[in-house]
Motif scaffolding. Structure first.
Motif, PDB file in Angstrom:
ATOM      1  N   ALA A  67     -56.079  52.616  56.459  1.00  0.00           N
ATOM      2  CA  ALA A  67     -57.256  52.736  55.587  1.00  0.00           C
ATOM      3  C   ALA A  67     -58.514  52.945  56.422  1.00  0.00           C
ATOM      4  CB  ALA A  67     -57.390  51.489  54.723  1.00  0.00           C
ATOM      5  N   ALA A  68     -58.611  52.200  57.508  1.00  0.00           N
ATOM      6  CA  ALA A  68     -59.795  52.294  58.355  1.00  0.00           C
ATOM      7  C   ALA A  68     -59.951  53.703  58.929  1.00  0.00           C
ATOM      8  CB  ALA A  68     -59.713  51.264  59.472  1.00  0.00           C
ATOM      9  N   LEU A 104     -69.799  48.741  57.253  1.00  0.00           N
ATOM     10  CA  LEU A 104     -69.076  47.471  57.099  1.00  0.00           C
ATOM     11  C   LEU A 104     -67.583  47.509  57.401  1.00  0.00           C
ATOM     12  CD1 LEU A 104     -70.562  45.611  54.026  1.00  0.00           C
ATOM     13  CD2 LEU A 104     -70.079  44.677  56.291  1.00  0.00           C
ATOM     14  N   PRO A 174     -72.202  58.674  49.664  1.00  0.00           N
ATOM     15  CA  PRO A 174     -72.367  58.179  48.302  1.00  0.00           C
ATOM     16  C   PRO A 174     -72.240  56.657  48.286  1.00  0.00           C
ATOM     17  CG  PRO A 174     -70.333  59.478  48.510  1.00  0.00           C
ATOM     18  CD  PRO A 174     -70.974  59.444  49.857  1.00  0.00           C
ATOM     19  N   LEU A 183     -72.738  61.144  41.566  1.00  0.00           N
ATOM     20  CA  LEU A 183     -71.690  61.531  42.523  1.00  0.00           C
ATOM     21  C   LEU A 183     -71.387  63.033  42.453  1.00  0.00           C
ATOM     22  CD1 LEU A 183     -69.176  58.551  42.093  1.00  0.00           C
ATOM     23  CD2 LEU A 183     -70.658  58.988  44.069  1.00  0.00           C
ATOM     24  N   LEU A 197     -63.822  65.232  43.694  1.00  0.00           N
ATOM     25  CA  LEU A 197     -64.347  63.874  43.563  1.00  0.00           C
ATOM     26  C   LEU A 197     -63.272  62.915  43.050  1.00  0.00           C
ATOM     27  CD1 LEU A 197     -66.556  61.677  43.407  1.00  0.00           C
ATOM     28  CD2 LEU A 197     -67.159  62.581  41.137  1.00  0.00           C
ATOM     29  N   LEU A 200     -60.327  62.669  45.783  1.00  0.00           N
ATOM     30  CA  LEU A 200     -60.697  61.980  47.026  1.00  0.00           C
ATOM     31  C   LEU A 200     -60.950  60.497  46.793  1.00  0.00           C
ATOM     32  CD1 LEU A 200     -63.018  64.682  48.665  1.00  0.00           C
ATOM     33  CD2 LEU A 200     -60.724  64.007  49.431  1.00  0.00           C
ATOM     34  N   SER A 201     -61.466  60.159  45.609  1.00  0.00           N
ATOM     35  CA  SER A 201     -61.672  58.744  45.282  1.00  0.00           C
ATOM     36  C   SER A 201     -60.340  57.996  45.265  1.00  0.00           C
ATOM     37  CB  SER A 201     -62.369  58.586  43.922  1.00  0.00           C
ATOM     38  OG  SER A 201     -63.658  59.162  43.958  1.00  0.00           O
ATOM     39  N   ALA A 203     -58.337  57.839  47.477  1.00  0.00           N
ATOM     40  CA  ALA A 203     -58.134  57.200  48.785  1.00  0.00           C
ATOM     41  C   ALA A 203     -58.294  55.691  48.651  1.00  0.00           C
ATOM     42  CB  ALA A 203     -59.130  57.744  49.806  1.00  0.00           C
ATOM     43  N   HIS A 204     -58.968  55.257  47.595  1.00  0.00           N
ATOM     44  CA  HIS A 204     -59.126  53.817  47.373  1.00  0.00           C
ATOM     45  C   HIS A 204     -57.825  53.169  46.878  1.00  0.00           C
ATOM     46  CE1 HIS A 204     -63.810  54.276  47.104  1.00  0.00           C
ATOM     47  NE2 HIS A 204     -63.340  54.399  48.329  1.00  0.00           N
ATOM     48  N   ILE A 208     -59.396  47.699  51.979  1.00  0.00           N
ATOM     49  CA  ILE A 208     -60.067  46.521  51.441  1.00  0.00           C
ATOM     50  C   ILE A 208     -61.556  46.797  51.250  1.00  0.00           C
ATOM     51  CG2 ILE A 208     -58.492  44.822  52.467  1.00  0.00           C
ATOM     52  CD1 ILE A 208     -60.590  44.508  54.736  1.00  0.00           C
ATOM     53  N   SER A 209     -62.189  45.910  50.488  1.00  0.00           N
ATOM     54  CA  SER A 209     -63.636  45.983  50.336  1.00  0.00           C
ATOM     55  C   SER A 209     -64.240  44.595  50.499  1.00  0.00           C
ATOM     56  CB  SER A 209     -64.003  46.518  48.954  1.00  0.00           C
ATOM     57  OG  SER A 209     -65.389  46.355  48.719  1.00  0.00           O
ATOM     58  N   MET A 249     -58.372  46.880  47.600  1.00  0.00           N
ATOM     59  CA  MET A 249     -58.950  47.809  46.620  1.00  0.00           C
ATOM     60  C   MET A 249     -57.971  48.113  45.491  1.00  0.00           C
ATOM     61  SD  MET A 249     -61.745  49.574  48.260  1.00  0.00           S
ATOM     62  CE  MET A 249     -61.467  51.094  49.026  1.00  0.00           C
ATOM     63  N   PHE A 272     -65.488  49.377  42.202  1.00  0.00           N
ATOM     64  CA  PHE A 272     -66.837  49.937  42.224  1.00  0.00           C
ATOM     65  C   PHE A 272     -67.212  50.651  40.929  1.00  0.00           C
ATOM     66  CE2 PHE A 272     -65.299  50.818  46.776  1.00  0.00           C
ATOM     67  CZ  PHE A 272     -65.584  49.518  47.174  1.00  0.00           C
ATOM     68  N   MET A 306     -58.616  67.192  50.755  1.00  0.00           N
ATOM     69  CA  MET A 306     -58.788  66.668  52.118  1.00  0.00           C
ATOM     70  C   MET A 306     -58.973  67.806  53.127  1.00  0.00           C
ATOM     71  SD  MET A 306     -58.941  63.388  52.561  1.00  0.00           S
ATOM     72  CE  MET A 306     -58.310  62.896  54.156  1.00  0.00           C
TER      73      MET A 306
END
Ligand code: HEM
Ligand code: NAG
Ligand code: NAG
Ligand code: NAG
Ligand code: NAG
Length: 349
Positions: A67-68, A104, A174, A183, A197, A200-201, A203-204, A208-209, A249, A272, A306
């Motif tokens: 994820a990172a 973060l 964003p 967005l 949009l 690609l979202s 990917a969540h 983690i958040s 997430m 989110f 991607m």
């Protein structure tokens, strides 16, 4: 619109020309000049194998790095183009993209992994592969090794010589508090569209958040668009404002790259506003529904988007450089000790 049938949804998609999902022939978006699927074919034939093998080892110890690494590629591309600028260390007097608030979860250990990959690759092939290409490959493999689609990525990016300021970084990324209208407008400026949009979202579906990225949906007033039970459990993880805790997430399959993000979205169990609003907005809702129903449709659109994102404002040819340390631009060598070869690259004598 509230209870759209699959048939009417497919109909709607058929008339939407910007959506490759139903245009089975189109597998990849256009490739920008200077990038190629065969870029390192002769000069570093084992590049993709080296990257994948090392990441397999890294992920066995810590799957969170997938994820990172995926998020680092997104931040790299959205801020000043996919030029490896996100990797550069800043200083107190000159803070870099890493030092801007959205950093973060740009996890420090993932930056270490990028430098490990660079070292392995340069040992095998010489200093010919850019850090931005390594980030692109690492993001691609993070998706595949987490259970997502495997797709080819064009290579040949060059590394930028400088990073963006904190203000530029904030303006380019964003925010999680933004709604779909904002967005869509943001992505439109860099030629990404509604389908990009929504895909690609997705990917969540991994990672983690921190509580601080969504706490405004819990306190002081609970966001009515969030599922009650989900909100309750989030309040246990994030008992007050400013909590430093984190939460996965994707509550259904936190470490698998699958289409459960969209199932969560439909059940109003995402973190989110930028996620949840994709269901409310009538421009994005059909794609949320489609990807929730068909993982294949999601995977195809995700790979397509991607590759598109991975080509944002890339440096190619003799632009930029090939960094020998992903965290710092190459030192400028004194002219006496160097010659400039015919490609404009500075080489030690
Ligand atoms: C559409 C706008 C987007 C917004 C507003 C957004 C926002 C965020 C936020 C706030 C976090 C959590 C940060 C934290 O508190 O720790 C996050 C995490 C993440 N984002 Fe996004 N993101 C967006 C798009 C993307 C895209 C396009 C990708 C990749 C293709 C992506 C991949 C990720 C991943 C993988 C994580 C988890 C990182 C980790 O576990 O270390 N995001 N995003
Ligand atoms: C993120 O930025 C803060 C300052 O805002 C800095 O202290 C921290 O080291 C940065 N994190 C990373 C991973 O660079
Ligand atoms: C989206 O956010 C913008 C900026 O905050 C706001 O002006 C607009 O009214 C919002 N749109 C919707 C549909 O909520
Ligand atoms: C949260 O922390 C920020 C600074 O770290 C501070 O300004 C703010 O007052 C804090 N809010 C609460 C509710 O504790
Ligand atoms: C790479 O650059 C960073 C930032 O300047 C530096 O801290 C680090 O020591 C360098 N690594 C190597 C192996 O030279």
């Amino acid at each position: 619109m509230a209870s759209m049938s699959v048939a009417s949804l497919l109909l709607l998609l058929l008339v939407s020309s910007s959506c490759p999902v139903l245009q089975a022939q189109i597998i990849h978006p256009p490739i920008v000049k200077g990038l190629s699927y065969r870029f390192y074919k002769s000069k570093c034939p084992n590049l993709e194998k080296i990257v994948k093998n090392h990441l397999t080892t890294v992920f066995r110890k810590d799957i969170g790095q997938a994820a990172a690494l995926l998020r680092i590629h997104f931040h790299d591309c959205f801020v000043q183009g996919c030029d490896g600028s996100v990797l550069l260390d800043g200083s107190t007097s000159s803070p870099s993209e890493k030092d801007a608030p959205p950093n973060l979860t740009l996890r420090p250990e993932a930056f270490v992994t990028i430098n490990e990959l660079r070292e392995l690759v340069h040992k095998k092939c010489g200093q010919i592969v850019s850090c931005s290409d390594i980030v692109t490959l690492a993001a691609r493999d993070s998706v595949a090794l987490s259970g997502g689609p495997h797709y080819r990525v064009p290579l040949g990016r060059r590394d930028g010589l400088s990073f963006a300021t904190t203000e530029e970084t904030l303006a380019s990324l964003p925010g999680p508090f933004e709604n779909t209208t904002v967005l869509i407008a943001h992505l439109k400026k860099i030629n990404l569209h509604v389908t990009d949009l929504v895909a690609l979202s997705g990917a969540h579906t991994i990672g983690i958040s921190h509580c601080t990225s969504f706490e405004e949906r819990l306190y002081p007033k609970q966001d009515p668009t969030m599922d009650q039970t989900f909100a309750k459990s989030l309040k246990v993880t994030c008992p007050t404002l400013n909590s430093s805790n984190t939460t996965p997430m994707d509550i259904r399959s936190p470490n698998s790259f699958d289409n459960k993000y969209y199932v969560n979205l439909i059940n109003r169990q995402v973190l989110f506003t930028s996620d949840q609003d994709l269901l409310r907005d009538l421009r994005t809702r059909p794609f949320v529904r489609l990807f929730g129903l068909s993982q294949t449709a999601f995977f195809e659109q995700f790979a397509y988007s991607m590759v598109k994102m991975g080509q944002l404002s890339v440096l190619t040819g003799t632009q930029g450089e090939i960094r020998m340390n992903c965290s710092a631009p190459n030192p400028r060598k004194p002219a006496l000790w160097s010659v400039v070869d015919d490609e404009g690259e500075v080489e030690a004598v």
